[in-house]
Enzyme design. Structure first.
Site, PDB file in Angstrom:
ATOM      1  N   GLY A 191       0.488  -1.424   0.409  1.00 29.46           N
ATOM      2  CA  GLY A 191       0.026  -0.223  -0.093  1.00 29.46           C
ATOM      3  C   GLY A 191       0.984   1.330   0.030  1.00 29.46           C
ATOM      4  N   GLY A 246       0.106   9.600   0.844  1.00 31.71           N
ATOM      5  CA  GLY A 246       0.730  10.782   0.954  1.00 31.71           C
ATOM      6  C   GLY A 246       1.700  11.660   1.855  1.00 31.71           C
ATOM      7  N   PHE A 247       2.249  10.198   2.929  1.00 30.92           N
ATOM      8  CA  PHE A 247       3.294  10.181   3.482  1.00 30.92           C
ATOM      9  C   PHE A 247       4.222   9.089   3.420  1.00 30.92           C
ATOM     10  CE2 PHE A 247      -0.245  12.773   5.616  1.00 30.92           C
ATOM     11  CZ  PHE A 247       0.239  14.188   4.835  1.00 30.92           C
ATOM     12  N   GLY A 248       3.602   7.653   2.195  1.00 30.37           N
ATOM     13  CA  GLY A 248       4.995   6.599   2.975  1.00 30.37           C
ATOM     14  C   GLY A 248       4.552   5.647   2.345  1.00 30.37           C
ATOM     15  N   ASP A 266     -10.063   9.764  11.862  1.00 30.04           N
ATOM     16  CA  ASP A 266     -10.371   9.205  10.505  1.00 30.04           C
ATOM     17  C   ASP A 266     -11.267   7.508  10.474  1.00 30.04           C
ATOM     18  OD1 ASP A 266     -10.217   9.401   7.855  1.00 30.04           O
ATOM     19  OD2 ASP A 266      -8.444   8.960   7.483  1.00 30.04           O
ATOM     20  N   LYS A 308       5.196  -0.119   8.436  1.00 27.99           N
ATOM     21  CA  LYS A 308       4.717   1.485   7.807  1.00 27.99           C
ATOM     22  C   LYS A 308       5.529   2.709   7.902  1.00 27.99           C
ATOM     23  CE  LYS A 308       0.141   1.876   9.637  1.00 27.99           C
ATOM     24  NZ  LYS A 308      -0.868   2.663  10.559  1.00 27.99           N
TER      25      LYS A 308
END
Length: 714
Positions: free
Chosen positions: A43, A46-48, A164, A66
């Site tokens: 996956g 936007g940040f990694g 979220d 992550k």
């Protein structure tokens, strides 16, 4: 196999042992921190990116890495990001103590990138559930709230706001079907040090409340709003932006339900409306407040473990990834859904064994008690048709009945005679979730079972051998039946289909579609007739040999739970959530009689072989015996301490057996209503019973994932 960790690499997955990435030329990291082997990109956001990996220090157990690669400028900004990352890691470590939050395994900085290593959660997101299946029932939705609100209460007590919550950020864990809250979005805590990419928001449009989208502010009530909006999506099957009118400034989800012919309890509707108020001050202020109001409501039908198909899409993991949201609700920075995991051969080294603990995806051992409010704790069952010659007054011991074999498929019960001459002779094990349906073949020693693990199993019940394990339903199986010749088997399930199988080969002949919601029950007649009942409130008549629909009956005002054909197949009876049983004329499609008396849902009906008596099992803890010709109530059978889920007549019609959520089987005289015997059959609810054509063997299917066989020894 190894994966490139360069966040800008366009093709990071390689089956290579080279020192550098063939795509971008970046040196390949064999092990992060000397122990984590990154195997596959699963996956990106936007940040990694998110990677599937093996922990070599923990017997190659599977985990998720992550990677955060913020587009910062200057050393000061990066150091600030590292500081916030460490603070968030400590926060996740505390939250990981909760069983419905992924455990943090490690956090570190390496080569100027930030890494989190987390427990892998196997299962499907609720977004995938609703995309692939029908909308949630009222009971399923309430069960979800009761499972998730304590998680929100926990994180809010720790000073954390998720910000979220969407169906994409809730995974139903495969091991125990519990919802797990994922993606606490460490990057969302980096707002002071990271420039957001154009279009990136804190929260997902449609699910995020107005205070988050306008100013980035969030409160515990903001999470409750997002959970409420997610519930509206699951309940209706439509995204929140389709359920809200900006012109009127209000939600239209109840109007949408009415168009579907559905309603929910006003109290639950009020809870959802309060969760999704525009103004923070008008919403619930804590998760406990919501739970308190839910607990004041009457008990509702709830969700069941095993709702998720065990063979649907590939397992998902906690991470930055999520299924892409189409349309105006799509979020920037989210790329593609997770791809399939590498095989053992691709991993360049075998796994030492499954990951221990609830994240392993292995079935939970031991009996699984049902949640407090379970949908359909008694799944309807049409008594399997068969040749029923008159029997003596007592159930005889079948001649030549074999002794239980030593097969590994059997867990032999005690030899102690229970309940007036009935003895437990075998326990069939193998299903991975509740066994909800069971039926005997009339002329062969065959037994078919259906489960919420989405599978059917055909057994030789005398030897205990498993002959076939059939998968075809995308969601749990609710009922099974075998025709009089023992050649066709019919099943129905939560995927809104009826399926017809060849008993001998286990091949699928027909898939019958037409119901709009879960098909809860089926009944096979003697004249090439098949009836089905559904939560959509209709009955349908089919030609099973041709796989064609012949007629649709309007059913009743509520969801239907059960159907049975009366001798000759010219009439049928049905029952459901309106607490009544209806007798139908199959030719005119008209209800000719309504049997009223139960004070709660009718879970199952059965008709005596001679067509004179009808028995109805109810959530009101009783079985009622009715005269079909006059409509008179003959007897009310009382004794079960919890709802009665199933009932079946013996072939001679003189006895019947009932099964209940109290775990017992009870045998009754049909003429007098007298209780003859009580069998302490299961420690979990009994979902269905079936009687072998000789009348000497009873099968009981239970939430403890077993089928038990009882033989008359009198």
């Amino acid at each position: 196999m190894i994966c490139c960790l360069n966040p800008h690499c366009t093709q990071p997955n390689h089956a290579t042992q080279a020192a550098v990435c063939p795509t971008c030329g970046t040196p390949l990291e064999r092990r992060l921190r000397g122990r984590y082997r990154p195997l596959k990109l699963i996956g990106r956001g936007g940040f990694g990116r998110t990677y599937f990996a093996l922990d070599t220090d923990r017997l190659n157990s599977r985990c998720v890495i992550k990677q955060f690669a913020p587009q910062t400028q200057g050393t000061k900004s990066f150091l600030k990001a590292v500081q916030l990352f460490e603070q968030e890691a400590v926060r996740l470590h505390e939250l990981g103590e909760h069983p419905q939050i992924p455990t943090l395994l490690a956090y570190f900085e390496q080569n100027k990138y930030l890494y989190l290593v987390q427990q892998m959660i196997q299962g499907r997101t609720l977004y995938q559930e609703i995309a692939a299946q029908a909308a949630y029932s009222e009971g399923s939705l309430r069960q979800l709230l009761e499972d998730l609100l304590p998680v929100l209460h926990f994180i809010h007590q720790h000073g954390v706001i998720h910000r979220d919550i969407t169906p994409s950020n809730i995974i139903r864990r495969k091991a125990d079907q519990k919802p797990v809250l994922i993606d606490f979005g460490v990057a969302k805590q980096f707002s002071e040090a990271i420039r957001y990419e154009p279009g990136t928001r804190i929260g997902t449009e449609g699910y995020a409340p107005i205070e988050q989208l306008r100013s980035g502010q969030a409160y515990p009530s903001s999470d409750l709003y997002s959970l409420g909006a997610s519930c509206l999506h699951l309940l209706t099957g439509r995204k929140p932006e389709d359920l809200y009118s900006p012109q009127e400034g209000r939600w239209l989800w109840q109007e949408y339900l009415q168009k579907q012919g559905r309603t929910i309890h006003p109290g639950l509707a009020a809870v959802l409306n309060c969760m999704t108020k525009d103004l923070v001050s008008e919403r619930y202020q804590s998760a406990q407040d919501v739970l308190d109001d839910l607990q004041r409501l009457p008990k509702l039908e709830g969700a069941v473990p095993g709702w998720v198909s065990s063979q649907a899409s590939p397992s998902l993991f906690t991470g930055l990834d999520r299924p892409p949201l189409s349309g105006p609700g799509q979020r920037a920075g989210v790329a593609v859904p997770i791809t399939s995991l590498p095989t053992a051969a691709e991993m360049a080294g075998p796994l030492s064994g499954p990951v221990s603990g609830p994240a392993s995806g292995q079935p939970a051992s031991g009996p699984q008690p049902p949640p407090p409010n379970v949908r359909g704790t008694g799944y309807p069952h049409a008594h399997p048709p068969g040749s029923r010659s008159p029997q003596p007054s007592g159930p005889p011991k079948p001649s030549g009945s074999p002794q239980p074999s030593g097969s590994s498929k059997l867990d032999h019960g005690s030899a102690t005679v229970l309940g007036g001459g009935w003895q437990l002779i075998q326990t069939l094990v193998g299903h991975q979730s509740w066994v909800t349906a069971v039926a005997f073949a009339p002329q062969q020693p065959l037994l078919v079972s259906g489960s919420l693990d989405d599978s059917l199993r055909i057994w030789n019940w005398q030897s205990g051998d498993l002959l076939h394990s059939l998968r075809g339903h995308a969601r749990g199986v609710n009922d099974v039946a075998i025709d009089q010749r023992g050649q066709l088997m019919v099943s129905c399930g939560d995927d809104a289909t009826v399926k017809i199988w060849d008993v001998g080969s286990g091949t699928l002949r027909h898939t019958l579609k037409g119901h709009l919601r879960d098909v809860t029950a089926i009944a096979l007649g003697s004249t090439n007739c098949l009836a089905s009942a559904s939560e959509d409130g209709t009955l349908k008549l089919w030609n099973p040999s041709q796989g064609s629909l012949t007629k649709t009956l309007p059913g009743s005002a509520g969801m239907l739970k059960t159907v049975a054909l009366v001798s000759g197949d010219q009439r049928l009876v049905s029952g459901g959530l309106d607490n009544t049983v209806r007798l139908w004329d199959a030719q005119t499609a008209q209800a000719t009689r309504v049997f009223a008396g139960h004070t709660n849902t009718v879970n199952q009906v059965a008709v005596s072989p001679d067509g004179r008596l009808m028995a109805s099992a109810s959530k009101d803890r009783t079985v009622r015996l009715w005269d079909l010709s006059t409509g008179d109530l003959r007897h009310t059978l009382q004794g079960h301490t919890q709802e009665v889920n199933t009932v079946a007549f013996f072939p001679n019609g003189q006895r019947l057996v009932s099964g209940s959520s109290d775990g017992t089987l009870r045998l009754w005289q049909s003429q007098t209503g007298t209780l003859e015997a009580t069998l302490p059959a299961h420690i979990n609810p009994v979902h269905q019973v079936a009687i072998q054509c000789s009348g000497g063997v009873i099968a009981s299917a239970s939430a403890d994932k077993t089928i038990k066989l009882w033989q008359w020894q009198g």
